[in-house]
Design an enzyme around this catalytic site. Structure first.
Site, PDB file in Angstrom:
ATOM      1  N   THR A 118      -4.191   6.106   2.899  1.00 56.25           N
ATOM      2  CA  THR A 118      -2.774   6.241   3.245  1.00 56.25           C
ATOM      3  C   THR A 118      -2.066   7.118   2.229  1.00 56.25           C
ATOM      4  OG1 THR A 118      -2.270   4.234   2.003  1.00 56.25           O
ATOM      5  CG2 THR A 118      -2.573   3.995   4.390  1.00 56.25           C
ATOM      6  N   GLU A 172       3.765   4.307   3.496  1.00 55.33           N
ATOM      7  CA  GLU A 172       2.437   4.920   3.440  1.00 55.33           C
ATOM      8  C   GLU A 172       1.959   5.253   4.844  1.00 55.33           C
ATOM      9  OE1 GLU A 172      -0.436   2.319   1.819  1.00 55.33           O
ATOM     10  OE2 GLU A 172       0.432   0.538   2.706  1.00 55.33           O
ATOM     11  N   PHE A 208      -2.210 -11.243   5.712  1.00 58.11           N
ATOM     12  CA  PHE A 208      -3.435 -11.622   6.419  1.00 58.11           C
ATOM     13  C   PHE A 208      -4.275 -12.528   5.529  1.00 58.11           C
ATOM     14  CE2 PHE A 208      -1.985  -8.058   8.823  1.00 58.11           C
ATOM     15  CZ  PHE A 208      -2.330  -8.376  10.129  1.00 58.11           C
TER      16      PHE A 208
END
Ligand SMILES: Cc1cc2nc3c(=O)[nH]c(=O)nc-3n(C[C@H](O)[C@H](O)[C@H](O)COP(=O)(O)O)c2cc1C
Ligand SMILES: Nc1ncnc2c1ncn2[C@@H]1O[C@H](COP(=O)(O)OP(=O)(O)O)[C@@H](O)[C@H]1O
Length: 315
Positions: free
Chosen positions: A211, A261, A290
């Site tokens: 990114t 990003e 996550f």
């Protein structure tokens, strides 16, 4: 379009170089949205009819930034973006008036006599809710009175979409609450950010999704955290991509400043230090923490596919 920086009082040199019959749209015009475009478009049209230059007069930094002493949330269109958009609208001269605490104390009369009349503004065009001078004492009608026989004033009614006034503040709110479609509709184009690609934590490549981390070139209104389908202009070409705007809660806690990003699709080049423009096309989802890196990777893969579908030209 030429840009002229003005400070009050105008110097003899500035007056000598810039004075002459001209039509000027006056306002902050943050966002250069469809309502602003109707004010500015009127100035460009009238100037064309009269064979004189069209001008826009705006104030920098944003008056709210100066008055709120640093608590200002940023601009929809920092000066750089404004310059580009105004040039596209056919404006000949952009006057950027230096806005300071001292300037904010100027009376409506001093503004008209010391700036507009000195420059030779033949017609001033303003939106219906234009305020000027110390504590916003002046409005469009006062502008007309003060101009007397030397300057006409045209007042443009609110530009509405589906019965609602298009305003910079409604665009800010829409962006900040994740309603990107609404913000883009009101703007009349995709919301745009610009920055330089800087180093991140070097995690992107290791998880398969490099990114480009952006350091923004100015203080922009920060949209809602989350994942966006974007078009990026990098090294002379437009490349589709997917942007995460957020604090990466899967990897870190208590980070205040979000990062911007962009993972560019089908792209593999070193672009550190390069300037990149990012157009936000669609809001995909909110940012999440996550339970595992693998689950994040699976989700990023899905986001990439979603962005591909959104951005691919329809057959
Ligand atoms: C499409 C996309 C979606 C992302 N979504 C999340 C997310 O929901 N939660 C999160 O913690 N990080 C998310 N990330 C950020 C990744 O954690 C980040 O890109 C990775 O840590 C690399 O960071 P680096 O460039 O600083 O090395 C996302 C990144 C991308 C490209
Ligand atoms: N598809 C791509 N999208 C974004 N950046 C890419 C891509 N391919 C290569 N790069 C390069 O890799 C860098 C990002 O790699 P990454 O591991 O995420 O490092 P960092 O943490 O420094 O951003 C970018 O700044 C760019 O120079």
């Amino acid at each position: 379009m030429k840009t002229v920086h003005l400070t009050y009082p105008l110097s003899a040199g500035i007056i000598r170089e810039n004075a002459g019959p001209q039509i000027a749209a006056i306002g902050q015009f943050d966002g250069v949205h469809q309502g602003h475009a109707s004010v500015i478009g009127s100035a460009v049209r009238l100037a064309g009819e009269q064979g004189v230059p069209s001008a826009v007069m705006t104030f920098h930094p944003h008056p709210k930034d100066v008055m709120k002493k640093g608590n200002y949330e940023g601009n929809l269109t920092p000066l750089l973006e404004k310059q580009e958009l105004l040039a596209e609208l056919g404006v000949d001269i952009l006057y950027v008036v230096e806005f300071s605490e001292a300037f904010s104390k100027l009376s409506p009369q001093a503004f008209v006599e010391g700036m507009l009349l000195q420059l030779g503004v033949r017609t001033a065009i303003v939106g219906f809710d234009f305020r000027f001078g110390h504590k916003g004492a002046g409005d469009a009608n006062m502008l007309r009175q003060l101009g007397g026989g030397n300057m006409n004033v045209e007042i443009i009614p609110p530009f509405e979409r589906e019965g609602e006034k298009v305003s910079s503040s409604s665009i800010r709110k829409a962006l900040q609450s994740g309603e990107l479609d609404e913000a883009n509709r009101l703007l009349g184009r995709p919301y745009r950010l610009r920055g330089v690609v800087v180093d991140g934590d070097k995690r992107g490549k290791s998880i398969g999704f490099p990114t480009a981390n952006l350091r923004l070139l100015d203080r922009y209104v920060v949209p809602a955290k989350g994942v966006y389908a974007v078009h990026s202009f990098i090294e002379g070409e437009w490349v589709p991509g997917v942007m995460n705007l957020g604090v990466k809660p899967t990897f870190q806690e208590n980070v205040a400043a979000p990062s911007f990003e962009v993972h560019l699709l089908d792209f593999d080049r070193d672009i550190y230090g390069k300037q990149m423009t990012v157009d936000l096309i669609s809001y995909i989802r909110a940012e999440r923490k996550f339970p595992s890196i693998q689950e994040l990777i699976t989700q990023i893969q899905a986001d990439t596919e979603t962005a591909e579908k959104i951005l691919s030209p329809s057959p």
